[in-house]
Scaffold this active site. Structure first.
Site, PDB file in Angstrom:
ATOM      1  N   ASP A   1       0.796  -1.230  -0.371  1.00  0.00           N
ATOM      2  CA  ASP A   1      -0.168  -0.420   0.046  1.00  0.00           C
ATOM      3  C   ASP A   1       0.369   1.354  -0.080  1.00  0.00           C
ATOM      4  O   ASP A   1       1.901   1.239  -0.866  1.00  0.00           O
ATOM      5  CB  ASP A   1      -0.915  -0.093   1.486  1.00  0.00           C
ATOM      6  CG  ASP A   1      -2.238   1.036   1.121  1.00  0.00           C
ATOM      7  OD1 ASP A   1      -2.879   0.828   0.014  1.00  0.00           O
ATOM      8  OD2 ASP A   1      -1.890   1.945   1.556  1.00  0.00           O
TER       9      ASP A   1
ATOM     10  N   TYR B   1      -3.723  11.138   0.162  1.00  0.00           N
ATOM     11  CA  TYR B   1      -4.265  10.573  -0.479  1.00  0.00           C
ATOM     12  C   TYR B   1      -4.401  12.206  -1.983  1.00  0.00           C
ATOM     13  O   TYR B   1      -3.779  12.227  -2.781  1.00  0.00           O
ATOM     14  CB  TYR B   1      -5.969   9.850  -0.467  1.00  0.00           C
ATOM     15  CG  TYR B   1      -5.780   8.860  -0.076  1.00  0.00           C
ATOM     16  CD1 TYR B   1      -5.329   8.117   0.847  1.00  0.00           C
ATOM     17  CD2 TYR B   1      -5.518   7.728  -1.428  1.00  0.00           C
ATOM     18  CE1 TYR B   1      -5.343   7.001   1.822  1.00  0.00           C
ATOM     19  CE2 TYR B   1      -5.797   6.249  -1.006  1.00  0.00           C
ATOM     20  CZ  TYR B   1      -5.342   6.196   0.737  1.00  0.00           C
ATOM     21  OH  TYR B   1      -5.140   5.279   0.773  1.00  0.00           O
TER      22      TYR B   1
ATOM     23  N   HIS C   1      -4.331  -7.645   0.385  1.00  0.00           N
ATOM     24  CA  HIS C   1      -3.467  -6.738   0.195  1.00  0.00           C
ATOM     25  C   HIS C   1      -2.862  -6.645   1.401  1.00  0.00           C
ATOM     26  O   HIS C   1      -2.014  -5.926   2.135  1.00  0.00           O
ATOM     27  CB  HIS C   1      -4.689  -4.999   0.360  1.00  0.00           C
ATOM     28  CG  HIS C   1      -4.198  -4.392  -0.013  1.00  0.00           C
ATOM     29  ND1 HIS C   1      -3.364  -3.496  -1.085  1.00  0.00           N
ATOM     30  CD2 HIS C   1      -4.287  -3.174   1.209  1.00  0.00           C
ATOM     31  CE1 HIS C   1      -3.001  -2.983  -1.031  1.00  0.00           C
ATOM     32  NE2 HIS C   1      -4.008  -1.970   0.033  1.00  0.00           N
TER      33      HIS C   1
END
Ligand SMILES: *[C@@H]1O[C@H](CO)[C@@H](O)[C@H](O)[C@H]1NC(C)=O
Ligand SMILES: *[C@@H]1O[C@H](CO)[C@@H](O)[C@H](O)[C@H]1NC(C)=O
Length: 471
Positions: A237, A387, A444
């Site tokens: 990630d 983000y 993930h």
């Protein structure tokens, strides 16, 4: 032959001064050619610098490393319980399962467990099992755990930094740590797991523009402060983006880079062509059978899935503070928002289950401990802002950066990762891949979900790298 003789004649007819000029020029040209040939290989990205507080950067920095312990209080727990108690639920639609987002019938169960059975004080003791520290870098108090190995006779100690992502934390590594710091082979790891600034116990930036590159530089500074000059790095990630940036910035410090999420593509039109051809003639574009299984049917596994799953990303990359406000005020809302990701990103098919399949791979204690790290520190908004900072004006520098990485690289491709990156594509970005493994299961959150598999892959990669190093 004749030209050579002519050249010899020409050279012998030169006077010493002319000869000197010729010599200097040819050395210069040779040097330039060497430089041009090697330039591509040694291209680093600038390290830069930063200051993440309002106001001027002071002239001197405080380099002290202070021990830190996770603490809790009765007031905090009371406040939490009150808020859990006051949650307003909206009944899920008939047979909605996880298709509309977190199912509210299951959410009630999670909240009930959290309110009546989850023991935060006990989990805090678990968190404090490893030594925690904080140190101020670029104006921010950076938190990390530092786990020293149990060293056996003749074992070499290798420093390793492991970097988490969103919506995870350093706690994701608690199950893998013993598998790395108490090994039997020729080497054992000394592990540093930092919290990304704005996540958990690391202070959030106070000014705009904090990207993966800044986190990478700060983590290099942290390792330098701990007196490590070369080390392994591991991540998935954001942790993968950050460790890649570390490898680009100071390749001389990175002994090896191990990733469980790979960001690389064949590049523009080439990707589209290889995807079109790959399904029918995979060998032409370098896809293996396993690549074909993981990539096709293309629209379902890539386009539709990403459209359905990436709404959070659009929100966080545009107006994180708005949605974040609700999450920072409602523990159950926060749990729904974060745990939905632990459901779908572990296995996309979990959307079809009433309980999102969460407890198939994780315990509620582990999941809620991660939530509590966000809740008690109020870090959901800063974590979401990361983000916006990376995907806005800085997109080309961080998310889409295709600058080649030349350090020894190990890639663990888990089958339920959001997007599969075939080795042939990875090779276009990573020029020194020492191992690429199709992992048998897992998604993930590799370290949290499959610590044994991830540890095994990391160990075999490091063994390969170490065996090739000059003694
Ligand atoms: C929730 O709050 C109400 C009113 O204060 C109280 O009667 C009830 O026992 C509480 N329930 C739980 C589960 O704490
Ligand atoms: C990647 O980021 C670095 C650092 O800002 C920048 O110098 C470089 O040009 C970027 N590479 C690409 C291909 O955009």
């Amino acid at each position: 032959m004749e030209t050579l003789e002519n050249m010899q004649k020409a050279i012998s007819s030169l006077d010493p001064c002319q000869l000197k000029v010729l010599l200097v020029t040819s050395v210069g040209i040779g040097g330039l050619l060497c430089y041009l040939a090697l330039r591509k290989k040694t291209k680093n990205i600038p390290v830069g610098d930063g200051w993440w507080r309002v106001g001027e950067k002071p002239l001197s920095e405080d380099r002290t490393i202070r021990p830190f312990v996770v603490e809790t209080s009765e007031e905090m727990i009371q406040d939490l319980h009150q808020r859990i108690n006051q949650t307003r639920y909206t009944e899920s639609l008939e047979d909605g399962r996880f298709h509309y987002g977190f199912n509210s019938a299951y959410l009630k169960k999670v909240a009930k467990y959290w309110r009546h059975e989850f023991d935060w004080e006990k989990q805090v003791r678990v968190l404090n099992k490893y030594p925690h520290f904080k140190t101020n870098i670029e104006g921010l108090d950076v938190h990390f755990i530092h786990v020293k190995p149990v060293q056996r006779a003749g074992q070499k100690v290798l420093p390793l930094m492991m970097v988490h992502g969103w919506p995870g934390s350093f706690y994701e590594f608690y199950k893998i740590l013993p598998l790395l710091t108490e090994t039997e082979g020729d080497f054992v790891f000394e592990v540093i797991c930092p919290s990304i600034p704005g996540y958990g116990y690391s202070e959030a930036p106070h000014t705009q523009g904090f990207t993966c590159l800044d986190a990478a530089r700060i983590f290099h500074k942290l390792m330098d402060r701990l007196d490590f000059s070369d080390y392994y790095v591991q991540g998935g990630d954001w942790g993968a983006f950050i460790t890649c940036s570390m490898a680009l910035m100071k390749p001389e410090c990175i002994r090896g880079l191990h990733l469980n999420m790979v960001n690389a593509k064949a590049g523009g039109a080439l990707s589209i062509i290889s995807l079109l051809v790959g399904r029918y003639l995979p060998f032409l574009v370098g896809f293996t059978r396993e690549d074909v299984c993981r990539i096709y049917p293309f629209m379902q596994k890539n386009v539709y899935k990403i459209l359905r799953e990436s709404g959070y990303m659009h929100i966080q990359a545009t107006k994180p503070d708005t949605a974040g406000c609700g999450l920072n005020n409602s523990p159950v809302g926060l749990a729904a928002y974060i745990l939905e990701k632990f459901s779908t990103w572990t296995d996309y098919k979990n959307r079809d289950l009433e309980d999102g399949g969460l407890e198939r791979k994780f315990s509620l204690d582990d999941l809620l401990t991660n939530i509590m790290i966000y809740w008690t520190t109020g870090s959901i908004i800063p974590s979401m802002r990361f983000y916006k900072e990376n995907m806005g004006a800085n997109f080309q520098k961080t998310m889409d950066n295709t600058t080649k990485i030349h350090v020894p690289t190990g890639l663990a491709a888990f089958p339920h990762e959001l997007l599969h990156c075939p080795r042939v594509w990875a090779r276009s970005r990573f020029t020194d891949i020492r191992s690429y493994t199709y992992m048998p299961r897992g998604g993930h959150f590799a370290a949290f979900e499959e610590p044994v598999l991830l540890a095994q892959d990391l160990l075999q990669f490091v063994k390969k790298v170490e065996s090739k190093r000059p003694k």
